[in-house]
Scaffold this motif. Structure first.
Motif, PDB file in Angstrom:
ATOM      1  N   ILE A  21       1.447  -1.372   0.440  1.00 45.63           N
ATOM      2  CA  ILE A  21       0.267   0.212   0.258  1.00 45.63           C
ATOM      3  C   ILE A  21       0.480   0.757  -0.238  1.00 45.63           C
ATOM      4  O   ILE A  21       0.518   2.577  -0.428  1.00 45.63           O
ATOM      5  N   LEU A  22       2.177   1.119   0.558  1.00 47.64           N
ATOM      6  CA  LEU A  22       2.621   2.097   0.816  1.00 47.64           C
ATOM      7  C   LEU A  22       3.589   2.901  -0.208  1.00 47.64           C
ATOM      8  O   LEU A  22       4.136   4.167  -0.260  1.00 47.64           O
ATOM      9  N   PHE A  23       3.627   1.244  -0.827  1.00 51.55           N
ATOM     10  CA  PHE A  23       4.248   2.284  -2.429  1.00 51.55           C
ATOM     11  C   PHE A  23       4.200   2.837  -3.039  1.00 51.55           C
ATOM     12  O   PHE A  23       4.598   3.841  -4.352  1.00 51.55           O
TER      13      PHE A  23
ATOM     14  N   PHE B 144      -2.297  -5.511  10.732  1.00 49.89           N
ATOM     15  CA  PHE B 144      -2.962  -4.642   9.557  1.00 49.89           C
ATOM     16  C   PHE B 144      -3.748  -3.960  10.019  1.00 49.89           C
ATOM     17  O   PHE B 144      -4.417  -3.148   9.108  1.00 49.89           O
ATOM     18  N   ALA B 145      -5.035  -4.729  10.038  1.00 47.53           N
ATOM     19  CA  ALA B 145      -5.868  -4.446  10.283  1.00 47.53           C
ATOM     20  C   ALA B 145      -5.999  -2.953  10.612  1.00 47.53           C
ATOM     21  O   ALA B 145      -6.640  -2.419  11.162  1.00 47.53           O
TER      22      ALA B 145
ATOM     23  N   ALA C 216      -6.950   2.822  11.745  1.00 50.89           N
ATOM     24  CA  ALA C 216      -6.567   4.028  13.079  1.00 50.89           C
ATOM     25  C   ALA C 216      -7.307   4.754  12.605  1.00 50.89           C
ATOM     26  O   ALA C 216      -6.779   5.236  11.485  1.00 50.89           O
ATOM     27  N   PRO C 217      -7.300   6.057  13.641  1.00 53.36           N
ATOM     28  CA  PRO C 217      -7.724   8.112  13.251  1.00 53.36           C
ATOM     29  C   PRO C 217      -6.822   8.342  12.520  1.00 53.36           C
ATOM     30  O   PRO C 217      -5.717   8.143  12.749  1.00 53.36           O
TER      31      PRO C 217
ATOM     32  N   LYS D  91      -7.041   5.465   4.379  1.00 50.14           N
ATOM     33  CA  LYS D  91      -8.307   5.127   4.169  1.00 50.14           C
ATOM     34  C   LYS D  91      -9.083   4.295   3.198  1.00 50.14           C
ATOM     35  O   LYS D  91     -10.177   4.350   3.352  1.00 50.14           O
ATOM     36  N   VAL D  92      -8.482   4.658   2.238  1.00 46.31           N
ATOM     37  CA  VAL D  92      -9.007   4.117   0.893  1.00 46.31           C
ATOM     38  C   VAL D  92      -9.149   2.837   0.849  1.00 46.31           C
ATOM     39  O   VAL D  92      -9.887   2.513   0.754  1.00 46.31           O
ATOM     40  N   VAL D  93      -8.032   1.953   1.481  1.00 51.73           N
ATOM     41  CA  VAL D  93      -8.594   0.450   1.717  1.00 51.73           C
ATOM     42  C   VAL D  93      -9.450   0.304   2.383  1.00 51.73           C
ATOM     43  O   VAL D  93      -9.564  -0.751   2.624  1.00 51.73           O
TER      44      VAL D  93
END
Length: 234
Positions: free
Chosen positions: A43-45, A67-68, A73-74, A93-95
């Motif tokens: 995801i970070l890529f 991961f979840a 997380a806020p 947040k998209v994920v």
């Protein structure tokens, strides 16, 4: 005199090969072959194209636990981690939104009572990692298909006020024939409290004369879930 070219000048950064290998492993073996921090790396890529993100992915898992929990997380807490900028928060947040949309789609696809595991999965995906208690109600029609899914109350870390007549009033407004209550315990322990049981019984008492059935009250937390009906508490 001609300059000697810098042999390393055109070399790709060392982490590019790591990214290719990780993507290939994901394609070939699936998500189950990756550790939580490796899935986060993927995801970070997207948000950080020119930096080794493995240390950041590991730091996020160390801080939040899994991961979840990182994905849920806020934003304010995510921003406290060094190196986490707006682009990263947006990707996470998209994920999270995609996971909730997929889980909700499984609930909407067929009658709730014939896909109970999908209902549980959706409630856990939507609420298990929230920092404050939320009371969510799934309103169902005569075929037990989802009409509406609404968060009726958001409270504190250990309490969300619920008013039985307001729950039933909303059920009548959307022409629901039945409902499923769901709320989370931010502590992680989904064990029903005395207040949870009493509140559920009060809603049943108000709803029953109006022809509205309360199928269950599901409590979710990081440590699992509890069904008041399954526990024979209602």
């Amino acid at each position: 005199m001609a300059e000697v070219p810098d042999e390393g000048l055109n070399e790709a950064p060392h982490f590019h090969g790591h990214r290719d290998r990780l993507r290939a492993r994901f394609r070939e073996a699936g998500a189950q072959a990756l550790a939580d921090y490796e899935l986060l790396e993927l995801i970070l890529f997207r948000a950080v194209p020119r930096r080794d993100v493995k240390p950041l992915a590991k730091a996020l898992v160390d801080r939040f636990g899994s991961f979840a929990e990182v994905v849920a997380a806020p934003p304010g807490l995510l921003a406290e981690i060094p190196g986490v900028k707006d682009a990263i928060i947006t990707e996470l947040k998209v994920v999270e939104a995609a996971a909730q949309r997929l889980a909700k789609g499984q609930v909407k696809r067929r009658p709730a009572l014939s896909s109970w595991s999908a209902v549980i999965d959706y409630c856990r995906t939507a609420m298990a990692y929230a920092e404050r208690e939320q009371v969510r109600v799934l309103f169902l029609d005569k075929r037990n298909q989802l009409i509406a899914d609404e968060v009726l109350q958001t409270g504190t870390v250990d309490h969300a006020p619920v008013y039985p007549r307001e729950v039933v009033k909303r059920a009548l407004e959307v022409s629901a024939s039945a409902l499923i209550l769901c709320h989370n315990h931010p502590s992680g322990d989904p064990t029903p409290s005395r207040a949870d049981i009493d509140m559920t019984r009060k809603i049943i008492d108000v709803a029953k004369p109006l022809g509205i059935e309360v199928h269950d009250h599901i409590i979710v937390g990081k440590d699992g879930h509890a069904s008041l009906k399954g526990l024979r508490l209602i």
